[in-house]
Design a protein around this motif. Sequence first.
Motif, PDB file in Angstrom:
ATOM      1  N   SER A  76       0.854  -1.193   0.000  1.00 22.40           N
ATOM      2  CA  SER A  76       0.000   0.000   0.000  1.00 22.40           C
ATOM      3  C   SER A  76       0.887   1.238   0.000  1.00 22.40           C
ATOM      4  O   SER A  76       1.713   1.386   0.901  1.00 22.40           O
ATOM      5  N   PRO A  77       0.741   2.115  -1.006  1.00 20.14           N
ATOM      6  CA  PRO A  77      -0.101   2.041  -2.201  1.00 20.14           C
ATOM      7  C   PRO A  77       0.260   0.852  -3.087  1.00 20.14           C
ATOM      8  O   PRO A  77       1.397   0.396  -3.096  1.00 20.14           O
ATOM      9  N   VAL A  87      -5.063   2.246  -1.774  1.00 25.04           N
ATOM     10  CA  VAL A  87      -4.329   2.624  -0.562  1.00 25.04           C
ATOM     11  C   VAL A  87      -5.185   2.259   0.653  1.00 25.04           C
ATOM     12  O   VAL A  87      -6.356   2.657   0.737  1.00 25.04           O
ATOM     13  N   THR A 128       0.495   9.436  -2.856  1.00 21.05           N
ATOM     14  CA  THR A 128      -0.901   9.290  -2.474  1.00 21.05           C
ATOM     15  C   THR A 128      -1.627  10.588  -2.800  1.00 21.05           C
ATOM     16  O   THR A 128      -1.008  11.661  -2.877  1.00 21.05           O
ATOM     17  N   PHE A 158      -0.192   7.920   3.640  1.00 20.89           N
ATOM     18  CA  PHE A 158       0.540   6.657   3.606  1.00 20.89           C
ATOM     19  C   PHE A 158       0.724   6.181   5.034  1.00 20.89           C
ATOM     20  O   PHE A 158       1.085   6.961   5.918  1.00 20.89           O
ATOM     21  N   LYS A 204      -6.115   5.855  -5.321  1.00 23.26           N
ATOM     22  CA  LYS A 204      -5.704   6.812  -4.292  1.00 23.26           C
ATOM     23  C   LYS A 204      -4.191   6.913  -4.168  1.00 23.26           C
ATOM     24  O   LYS A 204      -3.684   7.712  -3.375  1.00 23.26           O
ATOM     25  N   GLY A 205      -3.449   6.101  -4.938  1.00 21.04           N
ATOM     26  CA  GLY A 205      -2.002   6.126  -4.813  1.00 21.04           C
ATOM     27  C   GLY A 205      -1.316   5.564  -6.034  1.00 21.04           C
ATOM     28  O   GLY A 205      -1.957   5.122  -6.995  1.00 21.04           O
TER      29      GLY A 205
END
Length: 405
Positions: free
Chosen positions: A175-176, A183, A213, A219, A323-324
Motif C-alpha cells: 500500500s499504495p 491505498v 498518495t 501513507f 488513491k495512490g
Amino acid sequence: MSAARISQRISAIAESATLAVDAKAKALKAAGRPVIGFGAGEPDFPTPGYIVQAAIEAASQPKYHRYSPAGGLPELKQAIAEKTFRDSGYKAEASQVLVTNGGKQAVYNTFATLLDPGDEVIVPTPFWTTYPEAIRLAGGVPVEVFAGPEQEYLVTVDQLEAALTDRTKILLFVSPSNPTGAVYLPEQVKAIGQWAASKGLWVVTDEIYEHLTYDGVPFTSIATAVPELGDKVVILNGVAKTYAMTGWRVGWMIGPADVIKAATNLQSHATSNVSNIPQIAALAAVSGPLTAVDEMKVAFDRRRKAIVAGLNAIDGVECPTPKGAFYVYADVRALLGREFPSANGPVRPATSAELAALILDEVEVAVVPGEAFGPSGYLRLSYALGDEDLATGVGRLQDFLGKAQ
C-alpha cells in the motif's frame, strides 16, 4: 540422464508481463509506429539534476571504481535508515539495511531468505507480477486473496483469515498498490497488521510508492502502525518511483539483523555490491529534499483524473479512482465476448489478454492485461507517461472500444 535443457524451477516462471509489454511497445516505436505505451510504471520525468550531478562527481573518484561491501555503502545504509525514520517513523539501524540491485532483488532476497519449500505466502490480489514468481523461485507457495473493484481492491481481515493454513508463514502487504493504486486507510492497516501479529506471521511490506498518495489519503507503514509485529517485518523500498530513477537500479530491504545478514550473504554470491555510482546517486536522493517528487505528484494527480474520466466514458469500462501510485486498474469484463472490428474481420476477445493484444494491433496502444496480476477481465494502465501521449492514447481507446457490438 535428464533430457531437459532448462531446469524445472526456471521453466516454471514467466517473463515479466509489464516489461514484455513495454519492450514490445518500444520496439514498435523504434520501427516508426506511433505506439502509446501505458505498460511500464516509469515516470516520464528525468532524474533530478542534483542526483545526476552527484553520480557524475562520484564517477571521477577512484575509490568508487573498486569493489565495495556487498550489503551497500555504509553511508547509504545509514542515510536509508534515517530517511525511513523521517518518512514513516520506523526506527532502524544501518545494520538492518541491505542495498539491492533495484526493488526486484530486494523482493527475491527477502523470500529466498525467509521461505522453506512449501511455506505459504498470502498475496493480496491483484498483485505486482513479480511477487508470485519470486515466491515460487524461493520454494514458497503464493496463496492469492482477490479483492475486486466492488471493495476498491482492498482485502479484508476475514478474507485473510479464510486463506490462513498451518503452512502460512508470510503476509505480503502493499500500500499504495501496484497494479491497482489502492491505498489502505490507517485503521485498515492497523487491523491487518494486528491480525498478522496475532497469528505469528511475518509481514513483508513493499513501500516503494509511499510518497505517491492523493486526495488527502495518508501513507501508513504497517511496520510503524503495528509495533507488536516486532522483529517479524521486512520493509522493501527503493529510489525508482519517488525520484524517477527506474534505470539506476537501487533498492533496499530493511529487517531484523539476522535476516539482513543472511540476505547479504546471498547477495554476496549472486551479484555482490550494487554499482557504486548509482549508490552515490541514491545517497543524494534519500538525503535530499522531496521537492522533486512533490512536483511530479502534481502532474501525476492531473493525469490520474484525466485517465479515470476518459476510461469511465467508455461503455463497458469501469475504472475506480486510485488513491495512490500511478496506475489505474480498469474493469473490462463487460467488454469480453463482444465483437470488435479488426483488420482481419470481426473479433470477439474472450479474455483481457486477448483484448490487450487486439488493442495493440488495431490502435497501437500498449496496456497490460489482468492475467499478469491475477484474474482475467482487467487492464492496467500507467499514467506516468506525458499528458499529450495520455490524451492521445485514451482517445484511441475510446474510439476503438466504443465500437464494441
